[in-house]
Design a protein around this motif. Structure first.
Motif, PDB file in Angstrom:
ATOM      1  N   ILE A  11       0.846  -1.204   0.000  1.00  0.00           N
ATOM      2  CA  ILE A  11       0.000   0.000   0.000  1.00  0.00           C
ATOM      3  C   ILE A  11       0.879   1.251   0.000  1.00  0.00           C
ATOM      4  O   ILE A  11       0.626   2.206  -0.754  1.00  0.00           O
ATOM      5  N   PHE A  55      -2.567   0.379  -7.787  1.00  0.00           N
ATOM      6  CA  PHE A  55      -2.862  -0.482  -6.641  1.00  0.00           C
ATOM      7  C   PHE A  55      -2.906  -1.939  -7.054  1.00  0.00           C
ATOM      8  O   PHE A  55      -2.379  -2.808  -6.355  1.00  0.00           O
ATOM      9  N   SER A  69     -12.334  -2.212  -4.823  1.00  0.00           N
ATOM     10  CA  SER A  69     -12.066  -0.813  -5.142  1.00  0.00           C
ATOM     11  C   SER A  69     -13.334  -0.117  -5.605  1.00  0.00           C
ATOM     12  O   SER A  69     -14.190  -0.727  -6.249  1.00  0.00           O
ATOM     13  N   VAL A  90     -10.308  -0.184  -1.003  1.00  0.00           N
ATOM     14  CA  VAL A  90      -9.604   1.063  -1.314  1.00  0.00           C
ATOM     15  C   VAL A  90     -10.402   1.985  -2.228  1.00  0.00           C
ATOM     16  O   VAL A  90     -11.131   1.539  -3.102  1.00  0.00           O
ATOM     17  N   PRO A  92      -8.685   4.452  -4.427  1.00  0.00           N
ATOM     18  CA  PRO A  92      -7.299   4.779  -4.747  1.00  0.00           C
ATOM     19  C   PRO A  92      -7.006   6.274  -4.851  1.00  0.00           C
ATOM     20  O   PRO A  92      -5.910   6.714  -4.543  1.00  0.00           O
ATOM     21  N   THR A 107      -5.832   8.860  -0.561  1.00  0.00           N
ATOM     22  CA  THR A 107      -6.186   7.463  -0.738  1.00  0.00           C
ATOM     23  C   THR A 107      -6.823   6.987   0.557  1.00  0.00           C
ATOM     24  O   THR A 107      -6.293   7.237   1.641  1.00  0.00           O
ATOM     25  N   PHE A 109      -8.086   3.555   2.515  1.00  0.00           N
ATOM     26  CA  PHE A 109      -7.964   2.105   2.450  1.00  0.00           C
ATOM     27  C   PHE A 109      -8.259   1.490   3.805  1.00  0.00           C
ATOM     28  O   PHE A 109      -8.195   2.133   4.838  1.00  0.00           O
TER      29      PHE A 109
END
Length: 110
Positions: A11, A55, A69, A90, A92, A107, A109
């Protein structure tokens, strides 16, 4: 010393690459629409797609089982992570509408 297969390091590496991508790209170009929509029916910007691809690249190289995502309709599972129980959720590039203005993005996550 960092473990390159560790999901947290993957990450971190992805975030560093996204930061470099944003710092070296033409902001007007990458803030335009890619022609695709996400699962919320929002237009995906070129920068969103690039960040998501970054990612995918980094998490697939590590020991991560899967990724969910905002930019994808379905979860993505990685062959390298079959021994792992870690899934990364996530966004992104949160705030991608700010890219063309040179305003902050981030970002998210979990």
């Amino acid at each position: 010393m960092s473990n390159p297969k560790n999901v947290v390091w993957q990450i971190i590496n992805a975030c560093n690459e996204i930061a470099n991508y944003l710092a070296t790209s033409n902001l007007q170009k990458i803030s335009s629409n890619s022609g695709e929509k996400n699962n919320h029916q929002e237009h995906i910007k070129i920068a969103d797609k690039a960040a998501n691809d970054i990612f995918i690249k980094h998490l697939s190289e590590g020991n991560c089982f899967g990724m969910v995502s905002e930019e994808m309709d379905e979860p993505l599972f990685f062959d390298n992570g079959t021994d792992s129980d870690e899934v990364v959720v996530v966004d992104p590039l949160d705030g991608s509408a700010n890219v063309g203005l040179g305003l902050p993005v981030g970002t998210i996550f979990g």
